[in-house]
Scaffold this active site. Structure first.
Site, PDB file in Angstrom:
ATOM      1  N   HIS A 207      -1.241  -0.468   0.131  1.00 48.94           N
ATOM      2  CA  HIS A 207      -0.070  -0.568   1.136  1.00 48.94           C
ATOM      3  C   HIS A 207      -0.265  -2.427   1.180  1.00 48.94           C
ATOM      4  O   HIS A 207      -0.731  -2.840   0.841  1.00 48.94           O
ATOM      5  CB  HIS A 207      -0.841  -0.849   2.550  1.00 48.94           C
ATOM      6  CG  HIS A 207       0.262  -1.543   4.179  1.00 48.94           C
ATOM      7  ND1 HIS A 207      -0.852  -2.580   4.203  1.00 48.94           N
ATOM      8  CD2 HIS A 207       0.855  -1.310   4.479  1.00 48.94           C
ATOM      9  CE1 HIS A 207      -0.045  -2.781   5.377  1.00 48.94           C
ATOM     10  NE2 HIS A 207       0.935  -2.154   5.575  1.00 48.94           N
ATOM     11  N   SER A 208       1.267  -2.778   1.434  1.00 45.95           N
ATOM     12  CA  SER A 208       1.708  -4.404   1.232  1.00 45.95           C
ATOM     13  C   SER A 208       1.205  -4.374   0.263  1.00 45.95           C
ATOM     14  O   SER A 208       1.195  -4.453  -1.087  1.00 45.95           O
ATOM     15  CB  SER A 208       1.004  -5.090   2.586  1.00 45.95           C
ATOM     16  OG  SER A 208       1.551  -5.758   3.039  1.00 45.95           O
ATOM     17  N   PHE A 209       0.061  -6.247   0.125  1.00 44.59           N
ATOM     18  CA  PHE A 209      -0.036  -6.643  -0.648  1.00 44.59           C
ATOM     19  C   PHE A 209      -0.468  -5.729  -1.781  1.00 44.59           C
ATOM     20  O   PHE A 209      -0.780  -5.703  -3.270  1.00 44.59           O
ATOM     21  CB  PHE A 209      -0.058  -8.184  -1.006  1.00 44.59           C
ATOM     22  CG  PHE A 209      -1.210  -9.127  -1.607  1.00 44.59           C
ATOM     23  CD1 PHE A 209       0.082  -9.457  -2.617  1.00 44.59           C
ATOM     24  CD2 PHE A 209      -2.698  -8.375  -2.418  1.00 44.59           C
ATOM     25  CE1 PHE A 209      -0.853 -10.037  -3.131  1.00 44.59           C
ATOM     26  CE2 PHE A 209      -2.837 -10.061  -3.221  1.00 44.59           C
ATOM     27  CZ  PHE A 209      -2.206 -10.060  -4.002  1.00 44.59           C
TER      28      PHE A 209
ATOM     29  N   GLY B 226      -0.097  -2.779  -2.680  1.00 45.20           N
ATOM     30  CA  GLY B 226       1.158  -2.341  -3.443  1.00 45.20           C
ATOM     31  C   GLY B 226       1.157  -3.060  -4.748  1.00 45.20           C
ATOM     32  O   GLY B 226       1.809  -2.571  -5.782  1.00 45.20           O
TER      33      GLY B 226
ATOM     34  N   SER C 164       5.976  -1.181   0.886  1.00 47.58           N
ATOM     35  CA  SER C 164       5.034  -2.393   0.184  1.00 47.58           C
ATOM     36  C   SER C 164       5.876  -1.760  -1.488  1.00 47.58           C
ATOM     37  O   SER C 164       7.415  -0.729  -1.574  1.00 47.58           O
ATOM     38  CB  SER C 164       3.977  -1.918  -0.565  1.00 47.58           C
ATOM     39  OG  SER C 164       3.503  -2.418  -1.795  1.00 47.58           O
TER      40      SER C 164
END
Length: 311
Positions: free
Chosen positions: A101-103, A105, A127
């Site tokens: 998820h998010s960072f 990724g 992401s």
């Protein structure tokens, strides 16, 4: 699948904490959380996923219950790629899937091209696998300077006690800085992200973890094309319709152009190994409405892996 166990992996600076669901005999899946989040980010999604897998959600260094890195240095994206490798090695995993998820990724994307033979599937939850330098290249030196200066500021406060905050104040402060997470999910992240003391709560995370852009690795378009060619994994990108917020407030047109260009390179390089899906929800849809993506993620996990290339 609601039952989990806590894990701890020894590293030179302390330990990496993680939590696991499922049987050790299941196919391995490593879960990577977003910036300043922790392994509890996956508490609501994993119980909805196929039970034949063994899921491990790790806390990045300086986050959750993991040790802080050695004093004196900033955190960099490559530190976290290093940690993924350490956890996989400790688990004796030769090949596995990533849910990020998010960072997380971006860390997962960099790990997938650095150790391509180890990743069969990369699932990106709101992401991207890389951050491309345009339109941020003109800020790069500012970020690097600010990262070093931030470490100095933190060191100047060494010896001073951490702020102790009443639970409700901690939650409201957290929600103010994380507008999309929601109260219930905010409480879940703070369960692992704080420590109880007699007067209230203190944050667990390392004070050196400041603005995320100070720690990102921005790559060029030429690097993007080269890195994508190295990836052996199949990639599923799940985009939330009201989700991903770029880490700097740049003109919307520049953001869209940069991201569209990056996705075109990923798609044209991976071809049939790339899948893109949009779902309703915000950046924390995997926590707030996990049922919206559980079937999509589960089907992708159970699909045939990409053939492994001979390196």
């Amino acid at each position: 699948m609601g039952v989990f166990s806590e894990l701890k992996f020894s590293v030179p600076w302390g330990h990496i904490a993680a939590k696991a669901w499922g049987s050790l005999q299941g196919s391995p899946v490593l879960c990577l959380h977003g910036w300043l989040d922790n392994a509890n980010s996956f508490d609501r999604l994993i119980p909805l996923l196929p039970q034949k897998f063994y899921y491990v959600a790790m806390d990045f260094g300086g986050h959750g219950l993991s040790s802080h890195h050695h004093p004196g240095f900033p955190y960099y994206q490559q530190n976290f790629v290093n940690e993924v490798c350490r956890v996989a090695t400790a688990l004796k995993w030769k090949r596995f899937s990533l849910i990020a998820h998010s960072f997380g990724g971006v860390v997962g994307g960099m790990f997938s091209c650095t150790f391509p033979e180890m990743v069969d599937k990369l699932i990106l939850l709101d992401s991207f696998p890389f951050f491309v330098d345009s339109p941020e290249i003109h800020n790069l030196l500012t970020y690097r300077r600010r990262s070093i200066e931030h470490v100095f500021q933190v060191e100047a406060k060494q010896g001073k006690p951490r702020n102790v905050v009443r639970p409700e104040e901690m939650l409201q402060s957290f929600l103010k800085n994380n507008l999309q997470v929601g109260e219930e999910c905010g409480k879940l992240l703070l369960e692992r992200g704080t420590t109880k003391v007699p007067e209230g709560l203190v944050l667990n995370r390392d004070r050196r973890l400041g603005m995320p852009e100070n720690h990102f690795e921005l790559i060029s378009k030429d690097q993007l094309a080269y890195f994508c060619k190295k990836i052996q994994a199949r990639i599923l990108m799940v985009k939330a319709t009201q989700g991903y917020n770029y880490y700097r407030k740049v003109k919307e047109g520049e953001i869209e152009e940069s991201m569209a260009s990056m996705l075109n390179v990923v798609k044209s390089t991976l071809k049939e190994r790339y899948q893109y899906v949009e779902i309703p929800g915000n950046h924390y849809v995997h926590m707030r409405e996990p049922e919206h993506l559980a079937r999509i993620v589960g089907n992708f996990l159970e699909s045939n892996p990409a053939p492994q290339a001979n390196l």
